[in-house]
Design an enzyme around this catalytic site. Structure first.
Site: not given
Lengths: 298, 298
Positions: B83, B164, B169
């Site tokens: 997915h 952000g 990240h």
């Protein structure tokens, strides 16, 4: 509604005069502690199915009030309809739903039968789980001969009522009272008006003539003039609505007919609908807890 | 559960290590006031769909706790799955259920996004009703390039996150947060293993390439190795599960393939199941109030 709940699903022989149906249902509405869940009238059957539920004592009270009202308002001598029937209140089944055993439901049926004869002078047969004789378990057997044949039938000692005199009530005939597991009243209408085709299909699919487990079926004319297979599904865990639909579709096809539509009369348990979705979508590992509302309603 | 209810359906990028999925779901279980409704993991997708509901403030708290836990436990550099996904918590949608407006759900999404960046240093995109730019309404557009392409995508000013820094990240990538109407995650598996066939069918049925209204679809491989059409049904009132099933069946047939089974991921509204029964039994005039449990659960 918590605690003990019994459902009661009387079938009364009036499906055309809505003010009469209303007045009969009103006897339930006015009984404290029960909730009227559904009233469904069929003009062609000339019959209404009234569904209510509540704690056992309140349900019995509502059932009696309904019977008294129907006996007062329905004259079987003037009743014509597609659906077989013995009397003004044709059948009164109690169905244990929560916190009630089948034995308790049978007890309710027997007590109601005694009271109906005592107060209303209406002879009573007990059927299904409340039957007193094995040949009275099946409703179609008790109903054979219908209201018009009732006087002759009752004169036969084998068909004396379980409670009351062996002669019909002059306007209300007789009543069949009992206890049973939940069933689904399910009708399928064909595109043809030929009731003979519906009768052939009914014979092919019903259990009593070698068809599918838990199906009672008969061929009648629907309100719209279509031929109809009118069924009770007594064991949907074994024979689901989807299976019944498919069996009727196949038989119809063999006879050159087609399904126009189908109809659930009265109430249906959620699981029976989930089973239909499961079958038609070939659902894998679907659980009832996946239905959003089962959580939000708690 | 009365009063204000918002549903939240985070999709996290872990569907194989059940202890990790449990730990992530536990963050929801431990949040007072919310109820964990469903956890469904798919090993082939390597993804879990976690559904919970509660009053807005509690739901927001649980969503944050879940994100924190997933960021701590999932390393996207080791993630493989069928997915598409951008990050450890791939998407967090809020769905207004009762007593909550869409505007309030959007407010929850925006506040959660701000907190996620502030505390977890995870860049945030807003989508669906919470989208800040029209080209970010559709999840597949935001997700294009996936985790592996995220660094390059974020370097493009057109794809700077809504909250952000413009770098992923290091282990959790990015998260997509938003508010939307209820949808049904619905997968259909074919009898063939040829994912190319599933991709062709997905293209034929999805709205974005001229198919049916409200269907998002892609072709992937299922856990059992079958080709799968993985769908979101965004508007079941227009395009029901039954319609989607039938459209896929027809396309499959055209390509010489067949449907093996289908699967509802997470929760489904009762009405969507009723619609399936209505279609497959050609039900006439069926009302939701005919379902026994809708009365007994009140």
């Amino acid at each position: 509604m918590g605690g003990q709940i019994v459902e009661c699903v009387p079938n009364v022989s009036e499906g055309r005069r809505s003010e009469v149906v209303d007045a009969i249902a009103d006897a339930v509405r006015r009984t404290e502690g029960v909730r009227l869940l559904n009233v469904q009238s069929d003009a062609s059957h000339n019959r209404s199915v009234i569904t209510f539920a509540g704690p056992p004592a309140a349900a019995a009270e509502a059932a009696f009030a309904l019977c008294a009202r129907a006996v007062a308002l329905v004259d079987m001598n003037e009743h014509r309809g597609e659906h077989p029937r013995l009397g003004a209140v044709d059948v009164v089944p109690f169905v244990p739903i929560a916190g009630v055993t089948m034995e308790e439901a049978v007890g309710l049926a027997l007590a109601l039968g005694a009271r109906i004869w005592e107060v209303l002078r209406l002879p009573v047969y007990f059927y299904a789980q409340a039957a007193r004789r094995p040949e009275r378990v099946r409703l179609p057997d008790i109903r054979r001969g219908e209201y018009e044949g009732l006087r002759a039938k009752m004169a036969d000692p084998a068909w004396a009522p379980d409670v009351g005199a062996a002669t019909p009530h002059p306007t209300a005939g007789a009543v069949v009272v009992g206890a049973r597991r939940p069933l689904i009243a399910y009708n399928i209408n064909l595109t043809t008006a030929d009731v003979g085709v519906a009768k052939k299909i009914a014979r092919a699919v019903r259990e009593s003539s070698g068809g599918l487990v838990g199906i009672q079926a008969m061929g009648v004319a629907s309100a719209g003039g279509q031929a109809q297979i009118s069924m009770n599904l007594l064991d949907v865990a074994t024979t689901s609505m989807a299976t019944a639909f498919e069996a009727v579709r196949r038989e119809a096809q063999r006879l050159g007919a087609e399904i126009a539509e189908s109809e659930i009369v009265g109430l249906v348990p959620l699981d029976a609908l989930v089973d239909v979705a499961r079958a038609s979508l070939r659902l894998r590992s679907f659980e009832r807890a996946q239905i959003l509302e089962t959580h939000l309603m708690e």
